[in-house]
Design a protein around this motif. Structure first.
Motif, PDB file in Angstrom:
ATOM      1  N   LYS A  15       1.012  -1.206  -0.049  1.00  0.00           N
ATOM      2  CA  LYS A  15      -0.314  -0.313   0.377  1.00  0.00           C
ATOM      3  C   LYS A  15       0.812   1.357   0.426  1.00  0.00           C
ATOM      4  O   LYS A  15       0.586   1.461   0.312  1.00  0.00           O
ATOM      5  N   ASN A  16       1.695   1.389  -1.126  1.00  0.00           N
ATOM      6  CA  ASN A  16       2.339   2.948  -0.684  1.00  0.00           C
ATOM      7  C   ASN A  16       1.893   3.551  -2.446  1.00  0.00           C
ATOM      8  O   ASN A  16       1.543   3.140  -3.486  1.00  0.00           O
ATOM      9  N   GLY A  17       2.426   4.541  -2.168  1.00  0.00           N
ATOM     10  CA  GLY A  17       2.615   5.654  -3.083  1.00  0.00           C
ATOM     11  C   GLY A  17       2.777   5.704  -4.246  1.00  0.00           C
ATOM     12  O   GLY A  17       4.636   4.811  -3.842  1.00  0.00           O
ATOM     13  N   LEU A 123      -9.124   3.308   5.284  1.00  0.00           N
ATOM     14  CA  LEU A 123      -9.566   4.178   4.299  1.00  0.00           C
ATOM     15  C   LEU A 123      -8.222   4.469   3.512  1.00  0.00           C
ATOM     16  O   LEU A 123      -7.338   4.501   4.685  1.00  0.00           O
ATOM     17  N   THR A 124      -7.327   4.397   2.347  1.00  0.00           N
ATOM     18  CA  THR A 124      -5.849   4.711   1.945  1.00  0.00           C
ATOM     19  C   THR A 124      -6.659   6.422   0.864  1.00  0.00           C
ATOM     20  O   THR A 124      -7.227   5.744   0.353  1.00  0.00           O
ATOM     21  N   VAL A 125      -5.512   6.997   0.946  1.00  0.00           N
ATOM     22  CA  VAL A 125      -5.012   7.650   0.329  1.00  0.00           C
ATOM     23  C   VAL A 125      -3.520   8.103  -0.238  1.00  0.00           C
ATOM     24  O   VAL A 125      -2.597   7.689   0.544  1.00  0.00           O
ATOM     25  N   SER A 126      -2.733   7.988  -1.074  1.00  0.00           N
ATOM     26  CA  SER A 126      -1.808   7.566  -1.742  1.00  0.00           C
ATOM     27  C   SER A 126      -1.749   8.630  -2.827  1.00  0.00           C
ATOM     28  O   SER A 126      -2.646   8.650  -3.932  1.00  0.00           O
ATOM     29  N   GLY A 127       0.024   8.898  -3.555  1.00  0.00           N
ATOM     30  CA  GLY A 127       0.332   9.143  -4.007  1.00  0.00           C
ATOM     31  C   GLY A 127       1.958   9.350  -4.387  1.00  0.00           C
ATOM     32  O   GLY A 127       2.762   9.187  -3.900  1.00  0.00           O
ATOM     33  N   GLU A 130       7.475  12.945  -8.639  1.00  0.00           N
ATOM     34  CA  GLU A 130       8.131  12.651  -9.461  1.00  0.00           C
ATOM     35  C   GLU A 130       9.639  12.085  -8.443  1.00  0.00           C
ATOM     36  O   GLU A 130       9.881  11.197  -8.573  1.00  0.00           O
ATOM     37  N   THR A 131       9.777  13.007  -7.659  1.00  0.00           N
ATOM     38  CA  THR A 131      10.535  12.399  -6.242  1.00  0.00           C
ATOM     39  C   THR A 131      10.542  11.776  -4.844  1.00  0.00           C
ATOM     40  O   THR A 131      10.891  12.091  -3.617  1.00  0.00           O
ATOM     41  N   TYR A 132       9.143  12.046  -5.546  1.00  0.00           N
ATOM     42  CA  TYR A 132       8.550  11.615  -3.968  1.00  0.00           C
ATOM     43  C   TYR A 132       7.150  10.831  -3.399  1.00  0.00           C
ATOM     44  O   TYR A 132       6.529  11.223  -4.780  1.00  0.00           O
ATOM     45  N   ASN A 133       6.699   9.811  -2.662  1.00  0.00           N
ATOM     46  CA  ASN A 133       5.853   9.243  -2.853  1.00  0.00           C
ATOM     47  C   ASN A 133       4.945   8.915  -1.756  1.00  0.00           C
ATOM     48  O   ASN A 133       5.797   9.702  -0.081  1.00  0.00           O
ATOM     49  N   TYR A 134       3.977   9.118  -1.959  1.00  0.00           N
ATOM     50  CA  TYR A 134       2.739   9.562  -0.155  1.00  0.00           C
ATOM     51  C   TYR A 134       1.702   7.730   0.222  1.00  0.00           C
ATOM     52  O   TYR A 134       0.708   7.855  -1.337  1.00  0.00           O
ATOM     53  N   ALA A 135       1.578   7.966   1.275  1.00  0.00           N
ATOM     54  CA  ALA A 135       0.507   6.403   1.827  1.00  0.00           C
ATOM     55  C   ALA A 135       0.169   7.130   3.050  1.00  0.00           C
ATOM     56  O   ALA A 135       0.981   7.283   3.842  1.00  0.00           O
ATOM     57  N   ILE A 136      -1.535   7.766   3.231  1.00  0.00           N
ATOM     58  CA  ILE A 136      -1.960   7.067   4.796  1.00  0.00           C
ATOM     59  C   ILE A 136      -2.576   6.648   4.658  1.00  0.00           C
ATOM     60  O   ILE A 136      -4.335   6.146   3.643  1.00  0.00           O
TER      61      ILE A 136
END
Length: 181
Positions: A15-17, A123-127, A130-136
């Motif tokens: 579950k990573n962005g 609930l998952t919010v991810s995205g 170009e140089t970073y990713n996120y997931a909550i």
């Protein structure tokens, strides 16, 4: 992980962005019901009368010690009460009759067990750029167990951030918290 991992570590994160992806929101919920345990299923169950006969035999053979404070069956307590003249023969006979004619499975089904249920929300919010990713990730689970009064709630929160310095150098930070009752 650790010394046995040799020179490499494999991390599987489901579950990573993704780098270079648009924001994505996912929500899921589930509700599961489970019936009470079937106490009448086992063909190996002995009738109460047979159990009392076995306890009579064990009592007569001295298997149940009277004075060592070990827990003993209620029927054996009655046997010792009769032997020591703490209870009357009439009371002993009435209790034995009650024990022989009570199917405790019916009482356990009525007063001890209930249908179990589990309700979950995620609930998952991810995205990412170009140089970073996120997931909550947020999760809530409520469980009502098969034994009456058995309940628990769990809330989990996880925040993941990743930075890509080059194709060969990346870092990830994960913060997680789980609370429950």
């Amino acid at each position: 992980w650790g010394a046995r991992a040799g020179n490499g570590v494999i991390v599987i994160a489901s579950k990573n962005g993704a780098y270079g992806s648009k924001q994505r929101v996912q929500f899921s919920t589930s509700y599961q019901l489970e019936d009470r345990p079937n106490l009448f299923y086992s063909p190996n169950r002995l009738p109460s009368e047979t159990v009392l006969e076995i306890e009579d035999n064990l009592f007569e053979r001295g298997i149940y010690p009277e004075a060592d404070n070990s827990p003993i069956p209620y029927y054996i307590e009655l046997k010792y009460g009769l032997k020591n003249n703490d209870i009357s023969k009439t009371y002993f006979d009435s209790e034995r009759f009650r024990l022989e004619n009570t199917d405790f499975r019916k009482e356990a089904e009525k007063y001890l067990y209930q249908k179990a249920a589990v309700h979950q929300h995620n609930l998952t919010v991810s995205g990412g750029g170009e140089t970073y990713n996120y997931a909550i990730l947020l999760g809530n689970s409520t469980r009502k167990g098969a034994i009456i009064g058995e309940r628990d709630n769990r809330l989990s929160i996880q925040i993941r951030n990743g930075l890509k310095f080059s194709e060969k150098l990346r870092t990830e930070l994960t913060l997680a918290h789980v609370s429950g009752s």
